[in-house]
Design a protein around this motif. Structure first.
Motif, PDB file in Angstrom:
ATOM      1  N   GLY A  61      -2.989   7.707 -29.872  1.00 51.15           N
ATOM      2  CA  GLY A  61      -4.374   7.255 -29.822  1.00 51.15           C
ATOM      3  C   GLY A  61      -4.665   6.226 -28.749  1.00 51.15           C
ATOM      4  O   GLY A  61      -5.812   5.845 -28.549  1.00 51.15           O
ATOM      5  N   ARG A  62      -3.654   5.774 -28.030  1.00 49.13           N
ATOM      6  CA  ARG A  62      -3.880   4.812 -26.950  1.00 49.13           C
ATOM      7  C   ARG A  62      -4.211   5.554 -25.652  1.00 49.13           C
ATOM      8  O   ARG A  62      -3.806   6.696 -25.463  1.00 49.13           O
ATOM      9  CB  ARG A  62      -2.653   3.933 -26.729  1.00 49.13           C
ATOM     10  N   ARG A  63      -4.942   4.859 -24.786  1.00 51.49           N
ATOM     11  CA  ARG A  63      -5.229   5.352 -23.443  1.00 51.49           C
ATOM     12  C   ARG A  63      -4.659   4.340 -22.455  1.00 51.49           C
ATOM     13  O   ARG A  63      -4.952   3.148 -22.544  1.00 51.49           O
ATOM     14  CB  ARG A  63      -6.733   5.521 -23.240  1.00 51.49           C
ATOM     15  N   PRO A 103       0.817  -1.207   0.000  1.00 50.59           N
ATOM     16  CA  PRO A 103       0.000   0.000   0.000  1.00 50.59           C
ATOM     17  C   PRO A 103       0.858   1.267   0.000  1.00 50.59           C
ATOM     18  O   PRO A 103       1.918   1.309   0.612  1.00 50.59           O
ATOM     19  CB  PRO A 103      -0.811  -0.111   1.299  1.00 50.59           C
ATOM     20  N   ARG A 104       0.382   2.257  -0.728  1.00 51.67           N
ATOM     21  CA  ARG A 104       1.003   3.584  -0.849  1.00 51.67           C
ATOM     22  C   ARG A 104       2.294   3.572  -1.669  1.00 51.67           C
ATOM     23  O   ARG A 104       3.108   4.481  -1.556  1.00 51.67           O
ATOM     24  CB  ARG A 104       1.172   4.241   0.512  1.00 51.67           C
ATOM     25  N   THR A 105       2.466   2.556  -2.513  1.00 48.51           N
ATOM     26  CA  THR A 105       3.587   2.543  -3.459  1.00 48.51           C
ATOM     27  C   THR A 105       3.322   3.601  -4.526  1.00 48.51           C
ATOM     28  O   THR A 105       2.216   3.670  -5.064  1.00 48.51           O
ATOM     29  CB  THR A 105       3.708   1.157  -4.134  1.00 48.51           C
ATOM     30  N   PRO A 106       4.308   4.443  -4.865  1.00 45.23           N
ATOM     31  CA  PRO A 106       4.097   5.433  -5.930  1.00 45.23           C
ATOM     32  C   PRO A 106       3.779   4.738  -7.263  1.00 45.23           C
ATOM     33  O   PRO A 106       4.425   3.756  -7.630  1.00 45.23           O
ATOM     34  CB  PRO A 106       5.432   6.175  -6.019  1.00 45.23           C
ATOM     35  N   VAL A 107       2.774   5.248  -7.959  1.00 43.56           N
ATOM     36  CA  VAL A 107       2.390   4.755  -9.282  1.00 43.56           C
ATOM     37  C   VAL A 107       2.798   5.828 -10.276  1.00 43.56           C
ATOM     38  O   VAL A 107       2.386   6.987 -10.146  1.00 43.56           O
ATOM     39  CB  VAL A 107       0.871   4.473  -9.359  1.00 43.56           C
ATOM     40  N   ARG A 108       3.613   5.445 -11.262  1.00 46.19           N
ATOM     41  CA  ARG A 108       4.195   6.425 -12.187  1.00 46.19           C
ATOM     42  C   ARG A 108       3.693   6.223 -13.606  1.00 46.19           C
ATOM     43  O   ARG A 108       3.400   5.103 -14.021  1.00 46.19           O
ATOM     44  CB  ARG A 108       5.713   6.305 -12.153  1.00 46.19           C
ATOM     45  N   ALA A 109       3.628   7.330 -14.338  1.00 44.22           N
ATOM     46  CA  ALA A 109       3.219   7.291 -15.744  1.00 44.22           C
ATOM     47  C   ALA A 109       4.258   6.523 -16.550  1.00 44.22           C
ATOM     48  O   ALA A 109       5.464   6.752 -16.409  1.00 44.22           O
ATOM     49  CB  ALA A 109       3.057   8.706 -16.295  1.00 44.22           C
ATOM     50  N   VAL A 110       3.797   5.626 -17.391  1.00 40.23           N
ATOM     51  CA  VAL A 110       4.683   4.838 -18.243  1.00 40.23           C
ATOM     52  C   VAL A 110       5.129   5.669 -19.448  1.00 40.23           C
ATOM     53  O   VAL A 110       6.293   5.653 -19.832  1.00 40.23           O
ATOM     54  CB  VAL A 110       3.977   3.540 -18.687  1.00 40.23           C
ATOM     55  N   LEU A 111       4.192   6.408 -20.047  1.00 42.05           N
ATOM     56  CA  LEU A 111       4.467   7.271 -21.199  1.00 42.05           C
ATOM     57  C   LEU A 111       3.911   8.662 -20.926  1.00 42.05           C
ATOM     58  O   LEU A 111       2.978   8.812 -20.131  1.00 42.05           O
ATOM     59  CB  LEU A 111       3.804   6.707 -22.461  1.00 42.05           C
ATOM     60  N   PRO A 112       4.422   9.679 -21.600  1.00 44.60           N
ATOM     61  CA  PRO A 112       3.860  11.016 -21.426  1.00 44.60           C
ATOM     62  C   PRO A 112       2.499  11.131 -22.105  1.00 44.60           C
ATOM     63  O   PRO A 112       2.204  10.388 -23.053  1.00 44.60           O
ATOM     64  CB  PRO A 112       4.893  11.919 -22.122  1.00 44.60           C
ATOM     65  N   GLY A 113       1.682  12.023 -21.615  1.00 42.59           N
ATOM     66  CA  GLY A 113       0.376  12.248 -22.218  1.00 42.59           C
ATOM     67  C   GLY A 113      -0.443  13.242 -21.424  1.00 42.59           C
ATOM     68  O   GLY A 113       0.090  13.989 -20.598  1.00 42.59           O
ATOM     69  N   ILE A 114      -1.750  13.224 -21.652  1.00 42.85           N
ATOM     70  CA  ILE A 114      -2.677  14.136 -20.987  1.00 42.85           C
ATOM     71  C   ILE A 114      -3.698  13.312 -20.207  1.00 42.85           C
ATOM     72  O   ILE A 114      -4.277  12.364 -20.750  1.00 42.85           O
ATOM     73  CB  ILE A 114      -3.371  15.051 -22.004  1.00 42.85           C
ATOM     74  N   VAL A 115      -3.926  13.678 -18.962  1.00 43.92           N
ATOM     75  CA  VAL A 115      -4.871  12.960 -18.107  1.00 43.92           C
ATOM     76  C   VAL A 115      -6.288  13.198 -18.636  1.00 43.92           C
ATOM     77  O   VAL A 115      -6.747  14.337 -18.704  1.00 43.92           O
ATOM     78  CB  VAL A 115      -4.750  13.402 -16.635  1.00 43.92           C
ATOM     79  N   SER A 116      -6.965  12.113 -19.037  1.00 45.65           N
ATOM     80  CA  SER A 116      -8.337  12.232 -19.545  1.00 45.65           C
ATOM     81  C   SER A 116      -9.373  11.819 -18.501  1.00 45.65           C
ATOM     82  O   SER A 116     -10.552  12.138 -18.637  1.00 45.65           O
ATOM     83  CB  SER A 116      -8.511  11.402 -20.821  1.00 45.65           C
ATOM     84  N   PHE A 117      -8.946  11.123 -17.452  1.00 45.06           N
ATOM     85  CA  PHE A 117      -9.820  10.774 -16.337  1.00 45.06           C
ATOM     86  C   PHE A 117      -8.969  10.649 -15.089  1.00 45.06           C
ATOM     87  O   PHE A 117      -7.872  10.080 -15.130  1.00 45.06           O
ATOM     88  CB  PHE A 117     -10.563   9.446 -16.586  1.00 45.06           C
ATOM     89  N   SER A 118      -9.487  11.168 -14.004  1.00 45.20           N
ATOM     90  CA  SER A 118      -8.841  11.028 -12.702  1.00 45.20           C
ATOM     91  C   SER A 118      -9.948  11.073 -11.664  1.00 45.20           C
ATOM     92  O   SER A 118     -10.578  12.112 -11.471  1.00 45.20           O
ATOM     93  CB  SER A 118      -7.839  12.159 -12.462  1.00 45.20           C
ATOM     94  N   GLY A 119     -10.230   9.931 -11.070  1.00 40.57           N
ATOM     95  CA  GLY A 119     -11.311   9.901 -10.104  1.00 40.57           C
ATOM     96  C   GLY A 119     -11.539   8.514  -9.561  1.00 40.57           C
ATOM     97  O   GLY A 119     -10.768   7.595  -9.792  1.00 40.57           O
ATOM     98  N   ARG A 120     -12.653   8.372  -8.850  1.00 40.04           N
ATOM     99  CA  ARG A 120     -12.967   7.111  -8.188  1.00 40.04           C
ATOM    100  C   ARG A 120     -14.090   6.397  -8.920  1.00 40.04           C
ATOM    101  O   ARG A 120     -15.032   7.012  -9.394  1.00 40.04           O
ATOM    102  CB  ARG A 120     -13.343   7.376  -6.744  1.00 40.04           C
ATOM    103  N   VAL A 121     -13.945   5.074  -8.999  1.00 40.86           N
ATOM    104  CA  VAL A 121     -14.985   4.196  -9.520  1.00 40.86           C
ATOM    105  C   VAL A 121     -15.191   3.140  -8.444  1.00 40.86           C
ATOM    106  O   VAL A 121     -14.272   2.368  -8.154  1.00 40.86           O
ATOM    107  CB  VAL A 121     -14.570   3.543 -10.863  1.00 40.86           C
ATOM    108  N   VAL A 122     -16.369   3.131  -7.830  1.00 45.76           N
ATOM    109  CA  VAL A 122     -16.679   2.220  -6.730  1.00 45.76           C
ATOM    110  C   VAL A 122     -15.553   2.210  -5.694  1.00 45.76           C
ATOM    111  O   VAL A 122     -14.952   1.182  -5.410  1.00 45.76           O
ATOM    112  CB  VAL A 122     -16.989   0.788  -7.239  1.00 45.76           C
TER     113      VAL A 122
END
Length: 155
Positions: free
Chosen positions: A74-76, A43-62
Motif C-alpha cells: 500500500g505504500r508509494r 548528474p546522470r547517476t542511475p536511480v534504482r528502485a528500492v523495492l519491487p512494484g508497479i510504476v503508477s506515475f512516470s513523467g515530468r512535473v514542472v
C-alpha cells in the motif's frame, strides 16, 4: 553451545550519494519540512528502485522527471529530481532496476494513503538474528534488531 547467525535484510538506497537533506516531517500539513530524503548526486547517476512494484506515475512535473512505484503493502515510493525517467506507467520493476538518471539531486519519498512516512523505515528494514544450536536440537525463535544498530554490527 549456541552460535549467533545474523542475516541482514537492509535494502539499497536509490542512489549511491550523500544525503544532503534528511526527512523532516512538517509540523502541520501545509508547513515547511522535507517529506522525503534528498541526495546530492552527480548528474546522470542511475536511480534504482528500492523495492519491487508497479510504476503508477512516470513523467515530468514542472520540468523535473518523477517516477512513483506502488509496492504491494500500500505504500508509494517517489523518486524525484530525475533528469530522465526510463520506465512507463504500468511497468513492473524489480528492486535494483534502473528507473532513470538523476539531475543534481534525487528526492526519495514514501507515502501510505495521504500520509508521508520516514523513508529510512524502508531503507533500514530489519535484521534477523537467529540462534542456532550446534547439538542439532530445536532452535529458539528469531529476534529482530534494526539494521545499523550497535548490536547488529557493521552493515
Amino acid at each position: 553451545m549456541l552460535t549467533l547467525l545474523v542475516l541482514l535484510t537492509c535494502v539499497a538506497p536509490p542512489v549511491e550519494a550523500a544525503v544532503i537533506d534528511p526527512y523532516r516531517p512538517p509540523a502541520c500539513p501545509w508547513c515547511a519540512g522535507n517529506r522525503g530524503i534528498t541526495y546530492g548526486t552527480e548528474p546522470r547517476t542511475p536511480v534504482r528502485a528500492v523495492l519491487p512494484g508497479i510504476v503508477s506515475f512516470s513523467g515530468r512535473v514542472v520540468d523535473v522527471a518523477y517516477v512513483v512505484v506502488a509496492v504491494g503493502d500500500g505504500r508509494r515510493l517517489t523518486y524525484g529530481g530525475l533528469e530522465q525517467a526510463d520506465v512507463p506507467v504500468g511497468a513492473r520493476v524489480s528492486a535494483g532496476q534502473t528507473l532513470g538518471v538523476s539531475g543534481t539531486t534525487v528526492h526519495f519519498g514514501v507515502r501510505r494513503g495521504g500520509s508521508y512516512e520516514d523513508p529510512m523505515s524502508v531503507l533500514m528494514g530489519r535484521t534477523r538474528a537467529r540462534l542456532v544450536r550446534l547439538d542439532g536440537r530445536r532452535r529458539p525463535p528469531s529476534a529482530s534488531i534494526p539494521c545499523g544498530s550497535a548490536t547488529a554490527g557493521p552493515s
